[in-house]
Design an enzyme around this catalytic site. Structure first.
Site, PDB file in Angstrom:
ATOM      1  N   ASN A  32       0.828  -1.220   0.000  1.00  0.00           N
ATOM      2  CA  ASN A  32       0.000   0.000   0.000  1.00  0.00           C
ATOM      3  C   ASN A  32       0.857   1.263   0.000  1.00  0.00           C
ATOM      4  O   ASN A  32       0.338   2.369   0.142  1.00  0.00           O
ATOM      5  CB  ASN A  32      -0.959   0.010   1.195  1.00  0.00           C
ATOM      6  CG  ASN A  32      -0.235   0.122   2.533  1.00  0.00           C
ATOM      7  OD1 ASN A  32       0.987   0.067   2.610  1.00  0.00           O
ATOM      8  ND2 ASN A  32      -1.007   0.290   3.606  1.00  0.00           N
ATOM      9  N   LEU A  33       2.194   1.084  -0.115  1.00  0.00           N
ATOM     10  CA  LEU A  33       3.162   2.186  -0.196  1.00  0.00           C
ATOM     11  C   LEU A  33       3.148   3.056   1.054  1.00  0.00           C
ATOM     12  O   LEU A  33       3.538   4.225   1.016  1.00  0.00           O
ATOM     13  CB  LEU A  33       2.909   3.048  -1.452  1.00  0.00           C
ATOM     14  CG  LEU A  33       2.878   2.268  -2.785  1.00  0.00           C
ATOM     15  CD1 LEU A  33       2.683   3.229  -3.947  1.00  0.00           C
ATOM     16  CD2 LEU A  33       4.147   1.450  -2.974  1.00  0.00           C
ATOM     17  N   ASN A 119      -2.254  -1.706  12.140  1.00  0.00           N
ATOM     18  CA  ASN A 119      -1.666  -2.110  10.859  1.00  0.00           C
ATOM     19  C   ASN A 119      -1.052  -3.505  10.948  1.00  0.00           C
ATOM     20  O   ASN A 119      -1.337  -4.376  10.126  1.00  0.00           O
ATOM     21  CB  ASN A 119      -0.605  -1.106  10.426  1.00  0.00           C
ATOM     22  CG  ASN A 119       0.009  -1.459   9.079  1.00  0.00           C
ATOM     23  OD1 ASN A 119      -0.561  -1.194   8.032  1.00  0.00           O
ATOM     24  ND2 ASN A 119       1.182  -2.080   9.100  1.00  0.00           N
ATOM     25  N   THR A 145      11.109 -10.695  14.430  1.00  0.00           N
ATOM     26  CA  THR A 145      12.240  -9.967  15.001  1.00  0.00           C
ATOM     27  C   THR A 145      12.801 -10.700  16.211  1.00  0.00           C
ATOM     28  O   THR A 145      12.057 -11.322  16.987  1.00  0.00           O
ATOM     29  CB  THR A 145      11.820  -8.549  15.428  1.00  0.00           C
ATOM     30  OG1 THR A 145      12.879  -7.932  16.172  1.00  0.00           O
ATOM     31  CG2 THR A 145      10.568  -8.562  16.286  1.00  0.00           C
ATOM     32  N   SER A 187       8.956  -2.713  22.902  1.00  0.00           N
ATOM     33  CA  SER A 187       8.275  -1.574  22.285  1.00  0.00           C
ATOM     34  C   SER A 187       6.928  -2.064  21.775  1.00  0.00           C
ATOM     35  O   SER A 187       6.671  -3.277  21.721  1.00  0.00           O
ATOM     36  CB  SER A 187       9.086  -0.995  21.124  1.00  0.00           C
ATOM     37  OG  SER A 187       9.069  -1.885  20.016  1.00  0.00           O
ATOM     38  N   TYR A 189       6.015  -1.918  18.705  1.00  0.00           N
ATOM     39  CA  TYR A 189       6.351  -2.676  17.489  1.00  0.00           C
ATOM     40  C   TYR A 189       6.689  -4.123  17.834  1.00  0.00           C
ATOM     41  O   TYR A 189       6.160  -5.065  17.227  1.00  0.00           O
ATOM     42  CB  TYR A 189       7.524  -2.016  16.775  1.00  0.00           C
ATOM     43  CG  TYR A 189       8.281  -2.963  15.878  1.00  0.00           C
ATOM     44  CD1 TYR A 189       7.735  -3.394  14.678  1.00  0.00           C
ATOM     45  CD2 TYR A 189       9.542  -3.445  16.231  1.00  0.00           C
ATOM     46  CE1 TYR A 189       8.411  -4.287  13.859  1.00  0.00           C
ATOM     47  CE2 TYR A 189      10.231  -4.326  15.425  1.00  0.00           C
ATOM     48  CZ  TYR A 189       9.660  -4.749  14.241  1.00  0.00           C
ATOM     49  OH  TYR A 189      10.331  -5.634  13.455  1.00  0.00           O
ATOM     50  N   HIS A 190       7.578  -4.316  18.796  1.00  0.00           N
ATOM     51  CA  HIS A 190       7.958  -5.676  19.171  1.00  0.00           C
ATOM     52  C   HIS A 190       6.768  -6.437  19.756  1.00  0.00           C
ATOM     53  O   HIS A 190       6.655  -7.652  19.589  1.00  0.00           O
ATOM     54  CB  HIS A 190       9.114  -5.640  20.176  1.00  0.00           C
ATOM     55  CG  HIS A 190      10.403  -5.138  19.590  1.00  0.00           C
ATOM     56  ND1 HIS A 190      10.885  -3.880  19.836  1.00  0.00           N
ATOM     57  CD2 HIS A 190      11.287  -5.719  18.750  1.00  0.00           C
ATOM     58  CE1 HIS A 190      12.021  -3.708  19.189  1.00  0.00           C
ATOM     59  NE2 HIS A 190      12.288  -4.810  18.513  1.00  0.00           N
ATOM     60  N   LYS A 193       4.804  -8.069  17.011  1.00  0.00           N
ATOM     61  CA  LYS A 193       5.449  -9.288  16.516  1.00  0.00           C
ATOM     62  C   LYS A 193       5.230 -10.456  17.479  1.00  0.00           C
ATOM     63  O   LYS A 193       5.127 -11.615  17.060  1.00  0.00           O
ATOM     64  CB  LYS A 193       6.939  -9.042  16.312  1.00  0.00           C
ATOM     65  CG  LYS A 193       7.272  -7.993  15.260  1.00  0.00           C
ATOM     66  CD  LYS A 193       6.981  -8.469  13.855  1.00  0.00           C
ATOM     67  CE  LYS A 193       7.524  -7.492  12.828  1.00  0.00           C
ATOM     68  NZ  LYS A 193       7.430  -7.970  11.452  1.00  0.00           N
ATOM     69  N   VAL A 219      19.212  -5.372  10.538  1.00  0.00           N
ATOM     70  CA  VAL A 219      19.786  -5.466   9.196  1.00  0.00           C
ATOM     71  C   VAL A 219      20.736  -4.291   8.967  1.00  0.00           C
ATOM     72  O   VAL A 219      20.429  -3.151   9.309  1.00  0.00           O
ATOM     73  CB  VAL A 219      18.679  -5.470   8.130  1.00  0.00           C
ATOM     74  CG1 VAL A 219      19.286  -5.605   6.737  1.00  0.00           C
ATOM     75  CG2 VAL A 219      17.702  -6.607   8.385  1.00  0.00           C
ATOM     76  N   LEU A 247      23.764   0.308  13.181  1.00  0.00           N
ATOM     77  CA  LEU A 247      25.054   0.254  12.506  1.00  0.00           C
ATOM     78  C   LEU A 247      25.052   1.137  11.258  1.00  0.00           C
ATOM     79  O   LEU A 247      26.016   1.872  11.000  1.00  0.00           O
ATOM     80  CB  LEU A 247      25.413  -1.187  12.141  1.00  0.00           C
ATOM     81  CG  LEU A 247      26.746  -1.372  11.402  1.00  0.00           C
ATOM     82  CD1 LEU A 247      27.895  -0.736  12.156  1.00  0.00           C
ATOM     83  CD2 LEU A 247      27.017  -2.841  11.156  1.00  0.00           C
ATOM     84  N   ARG A 249      23.314   3.759  10.844  1.00  0.00           N
ATOM     85  CA  ARG A 249      23.349   5.147  11.321  1.00  0.00           C
ATOM     86  C   ARG A 249      24.764   5.555  11.725  1.00  0.00           C
ATOM     87  O   ARG A 249      25.209   6.668  11.423  1.00  0.00           O
ATOM     88  CB  ARG A 249      22.380   5.324  12.495  1.00  0.00           C
ATOM     89  CG  ARG A 249      20.941   5.539  12.052  1.00  0.00           C
ATOM     90  CD  ARG A 249      19.961   5.445  13.214  1.00  0.00           C
ATOM     91  NE  ARG A 249      20.344   6.201  14.381  1.00  0.00           N
ATOM     92  CZ  ARG A 249      20.196   7.524  14.517  1.00  0.00           C
ATOM     93  NH1 ARG A 249      19.682   8.227  13.530  1.00  0.00           N
ATOM     94  NH2 ARG A 249      20.560   8.134  15.639  1.00  0.00           N
ATOM     95  N   THR A 261      26.371   8.529  17.813  1.00  0.00           N
ATOM     96  CA  THR A 261      25.508   8.728  18.973  1.00  0.00           C
ATOM     97  C   THR A 261      25.209   7.398  19.657  1.00  0.00           C
ATOM     98  O   THR A 261      24.360   6.628  19.218  1.00  0.00           O
ATOM     99  CB  THR A 261      24.206   9.423  18.558  1.00  0.00           C
ATOM    100  OG1 THR A 261      23.624   8.725  17.441  1.00  0.00           O
ATOM    101  CG2 THR A 261      24.475  10.855  18.116  1.00  0.00           C
ATOM    102  N   VAL A 262      25.916   7.139  20.753  1.00  0.00           N
ATOM    103  CA  VAL A 262      25.703   5.961  21.575  1.00  0.00           C
ATOM    104  C   VAL A 262      24.806   6.368  22.740  1.00  0.00           C
ATOM    105  O   VAL A 262      25.108   7.314  23.465  1.00  0.00           O
ATOM    106  CB  VAL A 262      27.036   5.408  22.105  1.00  0.00           C
ATOM    107  CG1 VAL A 262      26.796   4.241  23.058  1.00  0.00           C
ATOM    108  CG2 VAL A 262      27.920   4.982  20.951  1.00  0.00           C
TER     109      VAL A 262
END
Length: 406
Positions: A32-33, A119, A145, A187, A189-190, A193, A219, A247, A249, A261-262
């Protein structure tokens, strides 16, 4: 095979689409872009310039003679259309990437939390319900994940999905069982999943759906063998604080002379996989489907683990970048260990790509090439997990804003 790739316009979906088409499969992209619309919402673009999905498909056809079929469908919101598509096309396999994939984005606000749940969970359930209703025996491969396991420090190796336990009966006898490894999502998101896992278990045992769930690490990398073949086939590449992976980033920050930025101590240990290995794992999973009536097949799709501060040190050594420690916007342990079992993919023939300096340099080279497209104000990670953490977030790591003398 005829393969439907749900979310085939995305960060992992697009290189997977090209990889499987290159192997000779008939590939259909359903998308659905929404990821492109999120770019507009956030006011940030992919580091790499992306053509429309239709143009990308045209270029691939001109280059290879192989045709990619694009279908504009909303998996989460158009159940009847999705079911009708499945009945018409009857795919042999379905790869499910069609979920909002960023933990920081899912924690930005209540609206983003609600969107991510609606979603992601609806997309998964609509797919499973439509497969049962249509009677299509397609192998479903889902990109999950490693984050469903959480990031605790129990010291034991995380198995591939299932944990051996002993249940104590009232008479004191021990009964061995295998259960899903307990989830501890970090989170919203997690959490979606983790909910996916339960849906998969139910539909596999109740309706005999054949499902493989890939618990993927973070990834990194830019190119696969196919995306290198033409400039207009380049994959999307996110660098912002919501969608950029750690990584990638770091490598982008190094390329534009931005501090690495750590957050916190940098003692968070994460699992990683290169984008080329990610698409190869999906190929291997497709070739080893479970049978109807079998339990969900679960793979840990990762190749190595690293502490965030060690990654920053490696990138700093390779590039000369400086490292800065900032308050952590996430509610997580300052330090954790992560030992992961990934023997299944190794047994199927995966040869892991590790953090070689040449591949790290490739990412830096791409970042420098397109550095004019970077909005430095979008680099900091500012989406906080709680109100208290939001008050501590550093929004100006470079110290560029005017400071008050009072």
């Amino acid at each position: 095979m005829k393969i439907a790739i749900l979310g085939g316009d995305g960060f992992v979906g697009w290189p997977t689409t090209l990889h499987l088409s290159n192997l000779g499969h008939e590939v259909h992209i359903i998308d659905n872009l929404s990821r492109r619309w999120i770019d507009t919402e956030l006011g940030v673009q992919s580091l790499t310039p992306m053509d429309s999905i239709q143009e990308r498909c045209r270029i691939w056809h001109d280059l290879t003679g192989r045709r990619l079929h694009f279908h504009l469908l909303d998996l989460a919101g158009e159940y009847e259309r999705v079911k009708a598509w499945l009945i018409e096309h009857r795919p042999d396999a379905i790869i499910h990437f069609a979920e909002q994939r960023a933990a920081p984005y899912s924690m930005k606000s209540d609206r983003h939390k609600v969107y991510t749940v609606n979603n992601n969970v609806n997309a998964t359930h609509n797919l499973l319900a439509a497969l049962v209703e249509s009677g299509i025996d397609a192998h479903v491969v889902h990109l999950g994940t490693m984050g469903v396991y959480g990031y605790s420090s129990v010291g034991a190796t995380i198995p591939e999905g299932y944990l051996d336990v002993d249940i104590t009966r009232p008479d004191g006898a021990k009964v061995p069982q295998q259960i899903l490894y307990p989830t501890r999502p970090g989170s919203v998101y997690h959490m979606t999943k983790s909910l996916d896992q339960i849906l998969f278990q139910f539909y596999a045992q109740n309706d005999g759906l054949r499902i493989t769930d890939l618990h993927q690490g973070i990834v990194w990398g830019t190119h696969t063998d196919q995306t290198r073949r033409h400039p207009q086939l380049i994959n999307r590449f996110d660098y912002d604080g919501d969608y950029g992976t750690v990584l990638n980033r770091f490598l982008i920050q190094a390329a534009i002379d931005y501090p690495l930025t750590v957050h916190g101590t940098g003692g968070q240990t994460r699992a990683f996989i290169h984008i080329q290995d990610s698409v190869r794992c999906i190929e291997l999973a497709l070739a080893a489907p479970p049978q109807a009536g079998q339990r969900v097949e679960i793979f840990n799709q990762m190749t190595e683990t690293h502490r965030v501060r060690d990654l920053a040190g490696l990138v700093a050594k390779v590039t000369g970048a400086r490292v800065t420690h900032l308050p952590n916007p996430r509610a997580e342990a300052a330090e954790n260990d992560l030992v992961v079992d990934n023997r299944k993919f190794l047994a199927l023939g995966l040869t892991p790509t590790t953090l070689a300096e040449g591949l790290l340099g490739e990412v830096v080279e791409v970042a420098r090439k397109f550095s004019h497209r970077i909005d430095r104000s979008r680099v900091p990670a500012v989406s906080a997990w709680t109100r208290d953490l939001a008050a501590k977030v550093e929004r100006d790591p470079e110290g560029r804003k005017l400071k008050s003398v009072s």
